[in-house]
Design a protein around this motif. Structure first.
Motif, mmCIF file in Angstrom:
data_model
loop_
_atom_site.group_PDB
_atom_site.id
_atom_site.type_symbol
_atom_site.label_atom_id
_atom_site.label_comp_id
_atom_site.label_asym_id
_atom_site.label_seq_id
_atom_site.Cartn_x
_atom_site.Cartn_y
_atom_site.Cartn_z
ATOM 1 N N ASP A 29 -0.114 -5.458 -3.545
ATOM 2 C CA ASP A 29 0.925 -5.853 -4.479
ATOM 3 C C ASP A 29 2.222 -6.257 -3.791
ATOM 4 O O ASP A 29 3.015 -7.018 -4.347
ATOM 5 C CB ASP A 29 1.219 -4.720 -5.472
ATOM 6 C CG ASP A 29 0.045 -4.447 -6.395
ATOM 7 O OD1 ASP A 29 -0.835 -5.324 -6.490
ATOM 8 O OD2 ASP A 29 0.018 -3.367 -6.999
ATOM 9 N N ASP A 30 2.456 -5.761 -2.577
ATOM 10 C CA ASP A 30 3.726 -6.050 -1.916
ATOM 11 C C ASP A 30 3.640 -7.236 -0.969
ATOM 12 O O ASP A 30 4.564 -7.494 -0.211
ATOM 13 C CB ASP A 30 4.208 -4.802 -1.156
ATOM 14 C CG ASP A 30 3.242 -4.391 -0.044
ATOM 15 O OD1 ASP A 30 2.066 -4.822 -0.090
ATOM 16 O OD2 ASP A 30 3.664 -3.647 0.859
ATOM 17 N N ARG A 50 6.202 -11.637 -3.921
ATOM 18 C CA ARG A 50 6.852 -11.460 -5.212
ATOM 19 C C ARG A 50 7.452 -12.798 -5.635
ATOM 20 O O ARG A 50 7.698 -13.675 -4.797
ATOM 21 C CB ARG A 50 7.931 -10.372 -5.178
ATOM 22 C CG ARG A 50 9.208 -10.759 -4.456
ATOM 23 C CD ARG A 50 10.299 -9.702 -4.655
ATOM 24 N NE ARG A 50 11.591 -10.153 -4.181
ATOM 25 C CZ ARG A 50 12.043 -9.978 -2.948
ATOM 26 N NH1 ARG A 50 11.299 -9.327 -2.066
ATOM 27 N NH2 ARG A 50 13.235 -10.434 -2.604
ATOM 28 N N ARG A 90 5.556 -11.159 2.451
ATOM 29 C CA ARG A 90 5.723 -10.149 3.494
ATOM 30 C C ARG A 90 5.914 -10.879 4.829
ATOM 31 O O ARG A 90 5.247 -11.895 5.088
ATOM 32 C CB ARG A 90 4.495 -9.247 3.559
ATOM 33 C CG ARG A 90 4.603 -8.134 4.603
ATOM 34 C CD ARG A 90 3.295 -7.390 4.764
ATOM 35 N NE ARG A 90 2.957 -6.581 3.607
ATOM 36 C CZ ARG A 90 1.821 -5.883 3.510
ATOM 37 N NH1 ARG A 90 0.936 -5.902 4.489
ATOM 38 N NH2 ARG A 90 1.572 -5.167 2.430
#
Length: 270
Positions: free
Chosen positions: A28-29, A32, A55
């Motif tokens: 999920d990271d 975004r 990321r």
């Protein structure tokens, strides 16, 4: 030039990697998304944008991602006061992955989106989802929902403006004198050789050819340059492996050089 069979094998391996990666743990990271509200243009459209933050060390892909990439997909479920959306892709980078290329962005992408409204005086409800491939050593499909209200009196945004200024230049502005395409039958589709008369766009150049039909796969280009003549040869194969009509006016050729990028629209017969 790689054959479609080789590409399909690579795609199958990538799909297997995607499936195993999706089950390996939380991702999920990795990325975004933020909606940049934007402003109303003099023509009455609304220039908004999305910022995709990755990321560190990860990348995502351009509209034509290359043989090793995953094309981005948008859905507009839940949107209101929108009749059309035009994407203004900033100049991407070329990533070498073994014998294949992928085309995209690392760390951050600000994508301007020009929206046509039903009522230019009313706010826009911009809602939906973008599905992108996010890659480092592995590739992971990520779906990012977005939902925002865009006011009709929004202000010009610097990040959107910077991306708009970082688009490929037109063929005329780049000094392209001629752009023609020779088309001949290929092994399972068509072989297209584009010939551009233009000065070099830098010490290194990559050429991406798009058929203008999402159902037509286009191979990585084999390119040669002789003085001001740049030649790129690609295979075009329909997803169903059936014959298809090629619309020359829909062909789009992008030259990505180390100095600048060029956008060529249409490719008549030589």
């Amino acid at each position: 030039m790689k054959t479609l069979t080789a590409i399909l094998k690579t795609t199958c391996l990538m799909a297997a990697t995607l499936a195993s990666s999706a089950m390996a743990g939380p991702f999920d990271d990795l990325a975004r998304i933020d909606v940049i509200p934007g402003w109303q243009t003099p023509s009455g459209t609304h220039m908004a944008g999305v910022r995709v933050t990755l990321r560190p060390g990860w990348k995502t892909y351009w509209r034509a991602p290359g043989d090793a990439g995953i094309p981005p997909q948008f859905s507009w479920t839940g949107s209101q006061n929108i009749t059309a959306a035009q994407f203004h892709w900033p100049v991407p980078q070329v990533f070498e992955q073994g014998a294949m290329q992928s085309i995209g962005y690392h760390d951050t992408l600000v994508l301007p989106i020009e929206l046509t409204q039903v009522d230019p005086n009313a706010p826009i409800h911009m809602s939906g989802e973008i599905t992108i491939g996010v890659c480092e050593d592995i590739c992971v499909p990520v779906s990012l929902p977005f939902d925002a209200l865009l006011p009709a009196d929004g202000r010009r945004d610097g990040a959107i403006t910077a991306s708009l200024l970082n688009q490929p230049v037109s063929a005329r502005d780049a000094g392209v004198q001629t752009a023609t395409c020779d088309v001949s039958p290929g092994e399972r589709g068509l072989m297209v050789t584009a010939k551009l008369t233009m000065p070099p766009a830098g010490r290194t150049e990559a050429v991406i050819v798009e058929a203008g039909n999402p159902e037509v796969w286009v191979s990585q280009a084999d390119i040669t340059r002789n003085g001001d003549t740049l030649q790129a040869t690609v295979d075009m194969i329909h997803a169903s492996s059936s014959s298809f009509a090629l619309d020359r006016s829909a062909i789009r050729i992008t030259v990505l050089g180390s100095d600048y990028a060029v956008d060529v629209r249409g490719c008549p017969k030589g």
